[in-house]
Design an enzyme around this catalytic site. Structure first.
Site, mmCIF file in Angstrom:
data_model
loop_
_atom_site.group_PDB
_atom_site.id
_atom_site.type_symbol
_atom_site.label_atom_id
_atom_site.label_comp_id
_atom_site.label_asym_id
_atom_site.label_seq_id
_atom_site.Cartn_x
_atom_site.Cartn_y
_atom_site.Cartn_z
ATOM 1 N N GLY A 11 0.792 -1.237 0.000
ATOM 2 C CA GLY A 11 0.000 0.000 0.000
ATOM 3 C C GLY A 11 0.822 1.283 0.000
ATOM 4 O O GLY A 11 0.318 2.330 0.425
ATOM 5 N N SER A 12 2.061 1.220 -0.508
ATOM 6 C CA SER A 12 2.828 2.478 -0.537
ATOM 7 C C SER A 12 2.261 3.441 -1.588
ATOM 8 O O SER A 12 2.300 4.655 -1.401
ATOM 9 C CB SER A 12 4.322 2.212 -0.764
ATOM 10 N N LYS A 90 -6.409 -8.805 -7.959
ATOM 11 C CA LYS A 90 -7.598 -9.500 -8.465
ATOM 12 C C LYS A 90 -8.207 -8.714 -9.613
ATOM 13 O O LYS A 90 -8.028 -7.493 -9.695
ATOM 14 C CB LYS A 90 -8.647 -9.623 -7.347
ATOM 15 N N HIS A 108 0.901 0.216 -13.283
ATOM 16 C CA HIS A 108 1.684 -1.006 -13.516
ATOM 17 C C HIS A 108 3.162 -0.633 -13.655
ATOM 18 O O HIS A 108 3.493 0.325 -14.356
ATOM 19 C CB HIS A 108 1.179 -1.700 -14.793
ATOM 20 N N ASP A 149 -3.912 -5.603 -17.344
ATOM 21 C CA ASP A 149 -2.937 -4.636 -17.880
ATOM 22 C C ASP A 149 -3.167 -4.301 -19.352
ATOM 23 O O ASP A 149 -2.209 -4.121 -20.108
ATOM 24 C CB ASP A 149 -1.501 -5.180 -17.710
ATOM 25 N N GLU A 178 7.433 5.826 -8.977
ATOM 26 C CA GLU A 178 5.993 5.619 -9.100
ATOM 27 C C GLU A 178 5.180 6.575 -8.222
ATOM 28 O O GLU A 178 4.130 7.066 -8.628
ATOM 29 C CB GLU A 178 5.689 4.194 -8.652
HETATM 30 C C1 GRF Z 1 3.317 -1.079 -7.581
HETATM 31 O O1 GRF Z 1 4.543 -1.380 -8.167
HETATM 32 C C2 GRF Z 1 2.246 -0.934 -8.648
HETATM 33 O O2 GRF Z 1 2.735 -0.442 -9.858
HETATM 34 C C3 GRF Z 1 1.789 -2.332 -8.838
HETATM 35 O O3 GRF Z 1 1.816 -2.897 -7.551
HETATM 36 C C4 GRF Z 1 2.786 -2.226 -6.750
HETATM 37 C C5 GRF Z 1 2.097 -1.759 -5.507
HETATM 38 O O4 GRF Z 1 3.003 -1.374 -4.510
HETATM 39 N N1 GRF Z 1 0.512 -2.406 -9.489
HETATM 40 P P1 GRF Z 1 2.443 -0.938 -3.101
HETATM 41 O O5 GRF Z 1 1.656 -2.102 -2.528
HETATM 42 O O6 GRF Z 1 1.559 0.240 -3.311
HETATM 43 O O7 GRF Z 1 3.638 -0.597 -2.264
#
Ligand code: GRF
Length: 200
Positions: A11-12, A90, A108, A149, A178
């Site tokens: 959940g970062s 999911k 992604h 995706d 990200e």
């Molecule tokens: C991220 O790399 C996102 O692109 C992918 O899943 C990861 C989630 O990271 N879909 P986090 O759980 O938010 O830390």
């Protein structure tokens, strides 16, 4: 503008969205967080920020239609305008996708269409990128459809792959990039939806 965030694990990305909404960098609020994993940090992060947090899983609600209806009702009760999948493993059902048509987005960690699709998540993506000897990878925000995706690409950012990169250090570099890219892109999506009533 109310954003429902779906997240399965750490959940970062969710945290970056909640922080940006709270600071005003993104002109919206996170109205609820949904996870298929009751032990996810994502749910914990949501509760810490006083955001309604829900666990929905096929282990608890076995019937797929009932499960999807329960999720959809929760989204509606929390007045969701858009859905953001941030590390959600999911697929969303067709009722949710059609109710929120064109308002469901995913992030992604690759330059889609490369390194996307079933099984391409987390470290698997970065391992494939390193093994292929790519010199760059990146991040994609795209609309969500019924396939993994696969929906329309909204924005991408390139991230270099360095000669000595392991999948782990590449993953860390991409994830750091990200958080900013996600907030910037979400800001554009929200502004455009406010201006036109939809994302054009
Ligand atoms: C991220 O790399 C996102 O692109 C992918 O899943 C990861 C989630 O990271 N879909 P986090 O759980 O938010 O830390």
């Amino acid at each position: 503008m109310n954003i429902a965030v779906f997240s399965s694990h750490e959940g970062s990305d969710l945290q970056a969205i909640m922080d940006a909404c709270r600071s005003g960098a993104v002109n919206a609020r996170v109205c609820c967080v949904i996870s298929n994993n009751r032990d996810s940090h994502a749910l914990e992060r949501a509760r810490k920020c006083a955001v309604p947090a829900y666990h929905f899983s096929a282990r608890v609600i076995e019937d797929p239609t009932e499960l999807e209806t329960a999720i959809l009702n929760t989204l509606i009760e929390n007045r969701t305008d858009i859905i953001f999948l941030a590390g959600y493993l999911k697929k969303l059902g067709s009722c949710i996708l059609s109710h929120f048509q064109d308002r469901v987005f995913n992030i992604h960690p690759s330059l889609l269409p490369k390194y996307g699709g079933k099984g391409m998540y987390g470290i698997h993506v970065h391992t494939a990128v390193v093994q292929a000897g790519e010199q760059e990878t990146g991040i994609t925000v795209h609309r969500v459809n019924a396939e993994y995706d696969d929906g329309q690409i909204i924005a991408q950012q390139r991230v270099p792959v360095l000669p000595d990169d392991t999948p782990e250090c590449l993953a860390a570099r991409v994830l750091t990039a990200e958080h900013k890219f996600l907030v910037d892109t979400l800001g554009v999506i929200i502004d455009e939806m406010k201006r036109h009533g939809r994302m054009v």
